[in-house]
Design a protein around this motif. Structure first.
Motif: not given
Length: 345
Positions: A98-126
């Motif tokens: 259960c602990g490993n699954a929670a860590d996986t969910i948290s890591t995936d959510s953070t990665s998706k948020f950072l990836l989306n933020a980087m994509a929006v920043d790339d859209y605005r700048k380029n």
């Protein structure tokens, strides 16, 4: 026979027909391995696999007990699979799985948020700055001008924005850009002199419609997969509607008297300019033809109601009046006493 002996040596039967591992645990080693495989492959749903101990029990002659053990194992698998989000299976609330699954969910959510933020920043700048520059050039070009623009590159920017899930953001930016430009066009028309108003309006309309012939095709991918699919609209129709709303509608009351006066005085305005403005107004809002039916009927067919037989004398009187007015303004009818050469008998 050797494999059957090995299975019987691994599994023993108690008085309740529960198959136990040698260590006394009701759950077999195969069951534990299944749980380990499930937690390691999160979030893929867990397929049901029969327990190894149940299969060995059937081979060893305990058919009834093996069926009950298999049903119990399947029930536990189904309960565990439906109890957690995404089919997660946990033996106990505090287990490492259960602990490993929670860590996986948290890591995936953070990665998706950072990836989306980087994509929006790339859209605005380029992406959007390059698209905005191209749109500016297309909007200000005259119909006779030629501007060197890479339409393939513009289309590529639009394609990448749509693929990166920025269709809504791109549509909002395009809307704001076009509306800002149309407000500037309207302000320039307000500053025009009355004698130049028709020419300036014709130039603004021609320039805008010419730019749409380039803007709509390069934004075709966004139009197909966002505007038409989600908004149930068409980009070309939307752009023309904005011109009618932000430019033509604001100046139609000023434009109609000028067009009517110019139509009554031949060649005060170029016939091609008059035809382009009148037809353009009719394409934007057909109901505007009712503001000046005589004007629009000279360029648009079927503006007046259809002719009826009972009104033929009225039509003849109207034609005679028109011929009289033309003859009085210097348009002679010519010598009517001579026939055409083709009619000589």
């Amino acid at each position: 026979m050797e494999s059957m002996d090995e299975d019987r040596s691994e599994v023993s039967d108690d008085h309740n027909h529960n198959y136990c591992a040698p260590g006394g645990d009701v759950r077999t080693g195969a069951r534990k391995s299944q749980l380990t495989d499930v937690t390691s492959s999160f979030p893929r749903p867990l397929p049901y696999l029969p327990a190894r101990g149940a299969r060995g029990g059937r081979q060893g002659g305990g058919g009834g007990g093996g069926a009950r053990a298999q049903a119990t194992s399947a029930a536990r698998l189904m309960d565990s699979d439906s109890g957690g989000e995404g089919g997660e299976v946990c033996e106990e609330p505090g287990s490492p799985a259960c602990g490993n699954a929670a860590d996986t969910i948290s890591t995936d959510s953070t990665s998706k948020f950072l990836l989306n933020a980087m994509a929006v920043d790339d859209y605005r700048k380029n992406h959007w700055p390059n698209l905005e520059k191209a749109i500016d050039l297309l909007l200000i070009q005259k119909p006779t001008d030629h501007i060197s623009i890479s339409y393939a590159q513009i289309y590529s920017y639009v394609y990448k924005c749509v693929c990166q899930q920025h269709s809504e953001l791109l549509y909002k930016d395009l809307t704001q850009k076009i509306i800002t430009h149309l407000n500037q066009v309207s302000s320039r028309l307000e500053a025009s002199q009355p004698e130049d108003f028709i020419e300036n309006f014709n130039l603004a309309l021609s320039q805008y419609t010419a730019s749409l012939q380039c803007i709509v095709p390069v934004f075709m991918y966004m139009n197909k997969f966002y505007i038409e699919a989600k908004l149930n609209r068409d980009l070309g129709e939307e752009l023309m509607k904005w011109f009618a709303e932000y430019v033509a509608e604001k100046h139609v009351k000023t434009l109609m008297p000028l067009l009517t006066r110019a139509h009554s005085m031949p060649f005060q305005v170029q016939p091609s300019t008059m035809a382009n403005v009148v037809k353009g107004l009719y394409s934007l809002r057909p109901e505007w033809a009712q503001l000046a039916p005589a004007l629009f009927s000279g360029f648009i067919p079927q503006i007046h109601p259809p002719a009826v037989v009972s009104q033929l004398p009225h039509y003849a009187a109207h034609d005679q009046k028109l011929q009289l007015e033309l003859s009085m303004t210097g348009f002679p009818r010519g010598d009517q006493s001579r026939k055409r050469a083709s009619e000589d008998s």
